[in-house]
Design a protein around this motif. Structure first.
Motif, PDB file in Angstrom:
ATOM      1  N   PHE A  59     -21.430  31.278  69.516  1.00 47.96           N
ATOM      2  CA  PHE A  59     -22.584  30.906  68.709  1.00 47.96           C
ATOM      3  C   PHE A  59     -22.980  29.441  68.862  1.00 47.96           C
ATOM      4  N   ASP A  60     -22.278  28.705  69.722  1.00 48.97           N
ATOM      5  CA  ASP A  60     -22.609  27.306  69.960  1.00 48.97           C
ATOM      6  C   ASP A  60     -23.997  27.139  70.562  1.00 48.97           C
ATOM      7  N   VAL A  61     -24.482  28.141  71.263  1.00 50.53           N
ATOM      8  CA  VAL A  61     -25.780  28.036  71.938  1.00 50.53           C
ATOM      9  C   VAL A  61     -26.885  28.815  71.229  1.00 50.53           C
ATOM     10  N   ILE A  62     -26.588  29.391  70.055  1.00 47.61           N
ATOM     11  CA  ILE A  62     -27.571  30.192  69.329  1.00 47.61           C
ATOM     12  C   ILE A  62     -27.748  29.630  67.921  1.00 47.61           C
ATOM     13  N   ASP A  63     -28.990  29.307  67.551  1.00 43.94           N
ATOM     14  CA  ASP A  63     -29.313  28.892  66.187  1.00 43.94           C
ATOM     15  C   ASP A  63     -29.640  30.112  65.346  1.00 43.94           C
ATOM     16  N   ASP A  64     -29.397  29.995  64.051  1.00 42.26           N
ATOM     17  CA  ASP A  64     -29.734  31.065  63.099  1.00 42.26           C
ATOM     18  C   ASP A  64     -29.201  32.419  63.564  1.00 42.26           C
ATOM     19  N   TRP A  65     -27.965  32.411  64.042  1.00 43.13           N
ATOM     20  CA  TRP A  65     -27.385  33.617  64.626  1.00 43.13           C
ATOM     21  C   TRP A  65     -26.964  34.619  63.559  1.00 43.13           C
ATOM     22  N   ARG A  66     -26.930  35.854  64.016  1.00 42.15           N
ATOM     23  CA  ARG A  66     -26.366  36.969  63.258  1.00 42.15           C
ATOM     24  C   ARG A  66     -25.755  37.934  64.268  1.00 42.15           C
ATOM     25  N   LEU A  67     -24.749  38.630  63.850  1.00 40.66           N
ATOM     26  CA  LEU A  67     -24.173  39.707  64.651  1.00 40.66           C
ATOM     27  C   LEU A  67     -24.455  40.996  63.891  1.00 40.66           C
ATOM     28  N   GLU A  68     -25.542  41.655  64.276  1.00 41.30           N
ATOM     29  CA  GLU A  68     -26.000  42.856  63.577  1.00 41.30           C
ATOM     30  C   GLU A  68     -25.171  44.069  63.999  1.00 41.30           C
ATOM     31  N   LEU A  69     -24.715  44.821  63.023  1.00 38.97           N
ATOM     32  CA  LEU A  69     -24.004  46.074  63.263  1.00 38.97           C
ATOM     33  C   LEU A  69     -24.993  47.199  63.023  1.00 38.97           C
ATOM     34  N   ASP A  70     -25.484  47.799  64.110  1.00 42.10           N
ATOM     35  CA  ASP A  70     -26.513  48.835  64.005  1.00 42.10           C
ATOM     36  C   ASP A  70     -25.949  50.225  63.764  1.00 42.10           C
ATOM     37  N   ARG A  86     -25.737  43.805  67.959  1.00 39.18           N
ATOM     38  CA  ARG A  86     -26.697  42.922  68.618  1.00 39.18           C
ATOM     39  C   ARG A  86     -26.456  41.498  68.139  1.00 39.18           C
ATOM     40  N   PHE A  87     -26.415  40.558  69.095  1.00 40.69           N
ATOM     41  CA  PHE A  87     -26.454  39.137  68.761  1.00 40.69           C
ATOM     42  C   PHE A  87     -27.923  38.771  68.626  1.00 40.69           C
ATOM     43  N   VAL A  88     -28.303  38.225  67.492  1.00 40.75           N
ATOM     44  CA  VAL A  88     -29.690  37.815  67.304  1.00 40.75           C
ATOM     45  C   VAL A  88     -29.745  36.372  66.816  1.00 40.75           C
ATOM     46  N   GLY A  89     -30.818  35.707  67.130  1.00 41.41           N
ATOM     47  CA  GLY A  89     -31.030  34.324  66.729  1.00 41.41           C
ATOM     48  C   GLY A  89     -32.032  33.674  67.663  1.00 41.41           C
ATOM     49  N   ARG A  90     -31.913  32.349  67.830  1.00 40.60           N
ATOM     50  CA  ARG A  90     -32.772  31.598  68.749  1.00 40.60           C
ATOM     51  C   ARG A  90     -31.874  30.745  69.631  1.00 40.60           C
ATOM     52  N   MET A  91     -32.155  30.757  70.932  1.00 41.04           N
ATOM     53  CA  MET A  91     -31.385  29.955  71.871  1.00 41.04           C
ATOM     54  C   MET A  91     -31.654  28.470  71.603  1.00 41.04           C
ATOM     55  N   LYS A  92     -30.588  27.675  71.464  1.00 40.00           N
ATOM     56  CA  LYS A  92     -30.738  26.264  71.093  1.00 40.00           C
ATOM     57  C   LYS A  92     -31.545  25.463  72.100  1.00 40.00           C
ATOM     58  N   THR A  94     -33.679  26.410  74.517  1.00 41.25           N
ATOM     59  CA  THR A  94     -34.997  26.886  74.939  1.00 41.25           C
ATOM     60  C   THR A  94     -35.873  27.330  73.775  1.00 41.25           C
ATOM     61  N   ASP A  95     -35.278  27.532  72.612  1.00 43.23           N
ATOM     62  CA  ASP A  95     -35.953  28.035  71.428  1.00 43.23           C
ATOM     63  C   ASP A  95     -36.480  29.466  71.621  1.00 43.23           C
ATOM     64  N   LEU A  96     -36.012  30.132  72.668  1.00 44.58           N
ATOM     65  CA  LEU A  96     -36.396  31.527  72.893  1.00 44.58           C
ATOM     66  C   LEU A  96     -35.602  32.437  71.963  1.00 44.58           C
ATOM     67  N   PRO A  97     -36.199  33.554  71.537  1.00 40.81           N
ATOM     68  CA  PRO A  97     -35.452  34.483  70.691  1.00 40.81           C
ATOM     69  C   PRO A  97     -34.311  35.128  71.469  1.00 40.81           C
ATOM     70  N   ALA A  98     -33.208  35.336  70.782  1.00 44.80           N
ATOM     71  CA  ALA A  98     -32.052  36.028  71.352  1.00 44.80           C
ATOM     72  C   ALA A  98     -31.918  37.371  70.658  1.00 44.80           C
ATOM     73  N   ASN A  99     -31.694  38.406  71.433  1.00 45.81           N
ATOM     74  CA  ASN A  99     -31.455  39.737  70.894  1.00 45.81           C
ATOM     75  C   ASN A  99     -30.710  40.508  71.974  1.00 45.81           C
ATOM     76  N   PHE A 100     -29.388  40.347  71.976  1.00 40.17           N
ATOM     77  CA  PHE A 100     -28.551  40.900  73.032  1.00 40.17           C
ATOM     78  C   PHE A 100     -27.748  42.083  72.514  1.00 40.17           C
ATOM     79  N   PRO A 101     -27.987  43.284  73.025  1.00 42.70           N
ATOM     80  CA  PRO A 101     -27.171  44.433  72.612  1.00 42.70           C
ATOM     81  C   PRO A 101     -25.772  44.328  73.214  1.00 42.70           C
TER      82      PRO A 101
END
Length: 135
Positions: A59-70, A86-92, A94-101
């Motif tokens: 999570f060092d590279v992801i802001d506002d992270w969550r680990l969603e259990l779907d 899913r890892f969700v948040g914003r990449m520190k 690039t500020d791009l959204p993160a949503n990794f299954p």
């Protein structure tokens, strides 16, 4: 029959997302975290301290992270399951959204999480868990 381990896994994720801290009360002292093949972070991580290092590395590279259990996929053995996450948040950087299954084989021992093993593909996780017949 309800599976207490599934509820423990759900609560573990809830606390991780609510507090940002590893809830060690749900973990076996010798817990292991094995990353998915090709993961950019190191591993395996072992013990409670290892999971704290995993959290910092991940999570060092992801802001506002969550680990969603779907979803949680179970079979006959209540100590073995696949968590659909899913890892969700914003990449520190690039500020791009993160949503990794990610699909995680979770094993319990004596009512506590004993291991996490990550997979990029659902079918691989189900096969490793012996649940390849599950939907």
């Amino acid at each position: 029959m309800p599976n207490g381990n599934v509820e423990a896994l759900r609560r573990y994720h809830e606390l991780l997302n609510e507090t940002g801290a590893i809830a060690v009360e749900f973990l076996d002292p010798q817990v292991e975290m094995h990353m998915f093949e090709g993961s950019p972070i190191s591993g395996p991580y072992r013990g409670h301290g290892g999971l704290h290092r995993w959290q910092a590395d991940t999570f060092d590279v992801i802001d506002d992270w969550r680990l969603e259990l779907d979803d949680v996929i179970t079979g006959d053995d209540p100590d073995v399951m696949v968590a659909v996450t899913r890892f969700v948040g914003r990449m520190k950087h690039t500020d791009l959204p993160a949503n990794f299954p990610l699909f995680v084989l979770v094993r319990f021992r004596d009512g506590r999480i004993a291991s996490f093993e990550g997979f990029r593909e659902r079918s691989e996780a189900l096969e490793a868990a012996g649940l390849d017949h599950a939907t």
